[in-house]
Write an enzyme that holds these catalytic residues in place. Structure first.
Site, short mmCIF file in Angstrom:
data_model
loop_
_atom_site.label_atom_id
_atom_site.label_comp_id
_atom_site.label_asym_id
_atom_site.label_seq_id
_atom_site.Cartn_x
_atom_site.Cartn_y
_atom_site.Cartn_z
N LYS A 12 -13.31 -0.35 -2.49
CA LYS A 12 -11.46 -0.32 -2.12
C LYS A 12 -11.82 -1.35 -1.08
O LYS A 12 -11.92 -1.13 -0.63
CB LYS A 12 -11.24 0.96 -2.10
N TYR A 61 -5.19 3.97 -12.96
CA TYR A 61 -5.35 5.71 -12.18
C TYR A 61 -3.56 6.09 -13.08
O TYR A 61 -3.27 6.89 -12.49
CB TYR A 61 -4.50 5.04 -11.41
N PHE A 71 0.12 12.02 -4.66
CA PHE A 71 -0.55 11.45 -4.24
C PHE A 71 -0.81 9.69 -4.59
O PHE A 71 -1.20 8.25 -4.71
CB PHE A 71 -2.02 11.37 -3.50
N ARG A 87 -21.55 8.60 -8.92
CA ARG A 87 -20.67 9.88 -8.28
C ARG A 87 -21.75 10.07 -7.71
O ARG A 87 -21.59 10.29 -6.48
CB ARG A 87 -20.30 10.48 -9.64
N THR A 97 -14.79 13.71 -4.39
CA THR A 97 -13.73 12.85 -3.78
C THR A 97 -13.04 12.61 -1.92
O THR A 97 -12.51 11.90 -1.45
CB THR A 97 -12.30 13.50 -4.96
N ARG A 99 -19.12 8.36 0.68
CA ARG A 99 -18.55 9.10 1.33
C ARG A 99 -18.31 9.80 2.25
O ARG A 99 -17.26 9.82 3.41
CB ARG A 99 -17.27 9.31 0.05
N ASN A 132 -11.60 6.59 0.91
CA ASN A 132 -12.83 7.76 -0.03
C ASN A 132 -13.34 5.76 0.04
O ASN A 132 -14.20 6.34 -0.84
CB ASN A 132 -12.12 8.87 -0.52
N HIS A 137 -14.57 3.61 -6.12
CA HIS A 137 -14.16 4.61 -7.39
C HIS A 137 -15.38 4.22 -7.94
O HIS A 137 -16.38 3.52 -8.39
CB HIS A 137 -13.23 3.87 -7.65
N GLU A 151 -13.44 2.28 -18.66
CA GLU A 151 -13.36 0.82 -16.85
C GLU A 151 -14.00 -0.02 -16.82
O GLU A 151 -13.30 -1.22 -16.79
CB GLU A 151 -12.95 1.99 -16.30
P1 DAT Z 1 -12.89 10.09 -7.57
O1 DAT Z 1 -12.05 8.42 -6.58
O2 DAT Z 1 -13.76 11.26 -6.96
O3 DAT Z 1 -13.18 10.39 -9.23
P2 DAT Z 1 -10.14 11.04 -8.62
O4 DAT Z 1 -10.26 10.64 -9.94
O5 DAT Z 1 -9.60 12.52 -8.68
O6 DAT Z 1 -10.85 11.31 -7.41
O7 DAT Z 1 -8.60 10.78 -7.61
C1 DAT Z 1 -8.92 9.51 -7.63
C2 DAT Z 1 -8.28 8.88 -6.03
O8 DAT Z 1 -7.56 9.24 -5.98
C3 DAT Z 1 -9.06 9.03 -5.24
O9 DAT Z 1 -10.72 8.66 -4.57
C4 DAT Z 1 -8.31 9.59 -3.85
C5 DAT Z 1 -7.14 9.99 -4.62
N1 DAT Z 1 -7.10 11.38 -4.40
C6 DAT Z 1 -7.57 11.99 -5.07
N2 DAT Z 1 -6.79 13.35 -4.69
C7 DAT Z 1 -5.95 13.22 -3.71
C8 DAT Z 1 -5.52 14.01 -2.79
N3 DAT Z 1 -5.55 15.17 -3.62
N4 DAT Z 1 -4.60 13.48 -1.72
C9 DAT Z 1 -4.64 12.49 -1.76
N5 DAT Z 1 -5.33 11.15 -2.22
C10 DAT Z 1 -6.06 11.96 -3.65
MG MG Z 2 -11.39 9.31 -10.97
#
Ligand code: DAT
Ligand code: MG
Length: 149
Positions: free
Chosen positions: A9, A49, A57, A85, A91, A102, A112, A115, A126
């Site tokens: 990212k 997304y 968020f 992962r 996350t 991370r 973080n 992805h 994807e």
């Molecule tokens: P991951 O990237 O581990 O698959 P995710 O798909 O749940 O996590 O969320 C996508 C992204 O969105 C994540 O990398 C960071 C952001 N994100 C997720 N939960 C969040 C939160 N509670 N506050 C802020 N950003 C968040």
């Molecule tokens: Mg995800």
């Protein structure tokens, strides 16, 4: 072979961590299938997304992902999705295990660094969203038998 989609990212790119992410995935034994350094369009970010649309968020997430270029990649290997992962970590960087990307480089969930697809189905989806079929390289590594049983 199972495929997974990986992004370094904007924070990872800005901090010069593209090589570190690639190094860790190569070291793990995963095989690179495609890579593209690119500026993400708002449309692509929103499609990628879509599942998070409406969450508090979401707007910040889209703004972050389109802010500066990313490194988009496809990797493959046995259990590639779970392996990647695991290498990325949870996350939230403060919940990610020591030794994960991370944990080792991050503090905040909104910064973080990477992805990675969360299921084999999403890996396929994807990879297809981010890469054209002719951008995927099908190849064999001389050392494959020493990584893949
Ligand atoms: P991951 O990237 O581990 O698959 P995710 O798909 O749940 O996590 O969320 C996508 C992204 O969105 C994540 O990398 C960071 C952001 N994100 C997720 N939960 C969040 C939160 N509670 N506050 C802020 N950003 C968040
Ligand atoms: Mg995800």
């Amino acid at each position: 072979m199972e495929k997974t989609f990986v992004l370094v990212k904007p924070d990872g790119v800005q901090r010069g961590l593209i090589g570190e992410v690639i190094r860790r995935l190569e070291q793990r034994g995963l095989r690179l299938v495609a890579a593209k350094f690119m500026q993400v369009s708002k449309e692509l970010a929103e499609t990628h997304y879509a599942i998070h649309k409406g969450k508090p968020f979401y707007d910040g997430l889209i703004a972050y992902i389109i802010s500066t270029p990313v490194m988009a990649m496809a990797w493959e290997g046995p259990n590639a999705v779970a392996a990647v992962r695991q290498t990325m970590g949870a996350t939230r960087p403060t919940e990610a295990a020591p030794g994960t990307i991370r944990h080792d480089f991050g503090l905040e969930v909104g910064r973080n660094l990477t992805h990675a697809s969360d299921s084999p189905e999403n890996g396929e989806k994807e990879v297809a969203l981010w890469f054209r079929e002719d951008e995927l390289v099908s190849w064999e590594r001389a050392l494959d038998p020493w990584y893949f049983e």
